[in-house]
Design an enzyme around this catalytic site. Structure first.
Site, PDB file in Angstrom:
ATOM      1  N   ASP A  16       0.813  -1.215   0.000  1.00 16.85           N
ATOM      2  CA  ASP A  16       0.000   0.000   0.000  1.00 16.85           C
ATOM      3  C   ASP A  16       0.846   1.264   0.000  1.00 16.85           C
ATOM      4  O   ASP A  16       0.631   2.176  -0.809  1.00 16.85           O
ATOM      5  CB  ASP A  16      -0.944   0.006   1.206  1.00 16.85           C
ATOM      6  N   ARG A  95      -1.288   4.097  17.071  1.00 17.13           N
ATOM      7  CA  ARG A  95      -1.503   4.950  15.901  1.00 17.13           C
ATOM      8  C   ARG A  95      -1.357   6.446  16.187  1.00 17.13           C
ATOM      9  O   ARG A  95      -0.724   7.164  15.405  1.00 17.13           O
ATOM     10  CB  ARG A  95      -2.874   4.650  15.273  1.00 17.13           C
ATOM     11  N   ASP A 124      -7.666   2.647  11.261  1.00 20.74           N
ATOM     12  CA  ASP A 124      -6.433   3.425  11.316  1.00 20.74           C
ATOM     13  C   ASP A 124      -6.522   4.759  10.588  1.00 20.74           C
ATOM     14  O   ASP A 124      -5.891   5.739  10.984  1.00 20.74           O
ATOM     15  CB  ASP A 124      -5.261   2.605  10.764  1.00 20.74           C
ATOM     16  N   SER A 173      -2.277 -10.906   7.505  1.00 15.18           N
ATOM     17  CA  SER A 173      -1.950  -9.490   7.684  1.00 15.18           C
ATOM     18  C   SER A 173      -1.614  -9.301   9.153  1.00 15.18           C
ATOM     19  O   SER A 173      -2.455  -9.515  10.033  1.00 15.18           O
ATOM     20  CB  SER A 173      -3.148  -8.613   7.289  1.00 15.18           C
TER      21      SER A 173
END
Length: 403
Positions: A16, A95, A124, A173
């Site tokens: 990504d 985060r 996120d 993931s």
């Protein structure tokens, strides 16, 4: 097209964020892209991937060590007994720390844009942007805004000869930080699928072996293990290894995301599980019932705000003030027994204990001038109103058999 020139990108070196680098130039008009990787306790191989990918892309790349800042947030979470739907918060806590570290780099390099590679389905994106949208910088999410699919990204990476391994980093993931390790994707997306043992790295399969460990707290913060003083990062790493060896800290659950999606998540969090269990046990010794009852409400609200990435909200300021006050007495030691994949409190001590062995003992007749017989009056009044209510019901609705 953007009027700005430089954008700071949250960069992992995965598919990504790798495709975001050329897209930020081609689709958003940026001349320069700065990649920022933030260390919150990931494995070394993740940094190697980021370094290698950045070098192959010719990307200006910075790595920021935020492990100590993140560990402090984890300690705050212990004080709030923070969990979400039954598991200790991990990714959610990391985060905002990552977002703030990226923002610092962006400001240092006069960036006018901030970008991430999150999709429009996850949490996120909201956690990053809760921090970034308080600035004057443009916030960009290419994967979300362009509606990119994994298949499209793989084809694009192949077309541009981007340094990614077919856009696939493995079967699952995985997101890892100092406090937790999450595993999702692949067959795990099926709630009926039983995950194989090899999805776990931090925790061994629970066994019959046991071990006792003593954890010391000062004002709600764990400061030592088995008498050895440790800083937060070292203490967390130590307990991850120690508790993980006994299978402590596995969660497999259906999680309700902020946007309303329900997803299947698997987590490992040995140190978090241990410290949360120990902290709550010590609270039970030193806080009054009224304090414990009210603190549960504060803990739940703190956890919800943290889950949403709102660590810097005005509400959190107020919650933190209460937590600091209530944790002032959470000082002492707790003995935890690792057994069968559990971290079970088996002993606790504190000079602030709201406990009297003399008062609780069945062998004591009088306590602080109060005799057992003094409870008779209380017993007579206990349930008195309920008895009045039942009597009123009987008078208002006579039994048909009595008519």
């Amino acid at each position: 097209m953007s009027d700005t020139e430089t954008v700071a990108l949250a960069f992992s070196g995965g598919l990504d964020t790798t495709v975001c680098v050329p897209l930020l130039k081609e689709e958003y008009g940026y001349d320069d892209v700065i990649g920022v990787t933030v260390d919150v306790g990931q494995p070394e191989e993740e940094f190697e991937e980021a370094y290698e990918t950045a070098e192959a892309l010719g990307l200006e790349h910075y790595v920021v060590d935020a492990t100590e800042e993140f560990a402090e947030v984890c300690m705050d979470a212990v004080g709030a007994n923070a969990d979400y739907e039954g598991y200790p918060l991990g990714t959610a806590l990391a985060r905002p720390v990552i977002a703030n570290a990226i923002l610092d780099v962006a400001e240092e390099h006069d960036c006018t844009g901030l970008a991430h590679g999150c999709t429009g389905k996850g949490n996120d994106q909201l956690r990053f942007e809760a921090v970034w949208r308080g600035t004057d910088m443009e916030v960009i999410a290419p994967v979300r805004e362009m509606g990119l699919t994994r298949e499209w990204e793989i084809e694009y990476a192949d077309e541009k000869d981007l340094p990614v391994e077919a856009g696939d980093g493995g079967t699952w993931s995985i997101d890892t930080n100092l406090w937790s390790r999450s595993i999702e994707g692949g067959e795990l997306e099926d709630p009926g699928y039983v995950p194989p043992e090899d999805i776990y790295e931090w925790t061994s399969q629970p066994s019959d072996e046991t071990e006792l460990v003593e954890i010391e707290f000062e004002a709600g913060v764990p400061v030592a293990v088995d008498g050895e003083a440790m800083e937060p990062v070292a203490l967390i790493e130590h307990l991850n290894e120690l508790a993980g060896a006994y299978g402590v800290g596995r969660s497999d659950l259906m999680e309700d995301r902020i946007l309303g999606l329900k997803v299947r998540e698997n987590y490992e969090h040995p140190a978090a599980t241990t410290l949360l269990a120990a902290h709550e046990a010590l609270e039970g010794l030193v806080l009054t019932k009224d304090e414990r009852d009210f603190k549960q409400t504060v803990d739940e609200e703190w956890s919800q705000q943290a889950y949403e990435g709102l660590l810097d909200s005005p509400l959190m300021d107020s919650l933190d003030a209460f937590l600091m006050q209530s944790n002032a007495k959470v000082t002492g030691t707790v003995t935890i027994k690792f057994e069968g994949g559990q971290a079970r409190p088996v002993a606790r001590e504190s000079e602030y204990a709201v406990y009297s062995e003399q008062a609780a003992s069945f062998n004591t007749e009088t306590v602080m001038g109060i005799e057992q017989a003094d409870a008779t009056g209380v017993a007579k009044y206990h349930g008195f109103q309920a008895r009045l209510a039942r009597d009123a019901e009987k008078r208002a609705k006579p039994d048909p058999e009595d008519e």
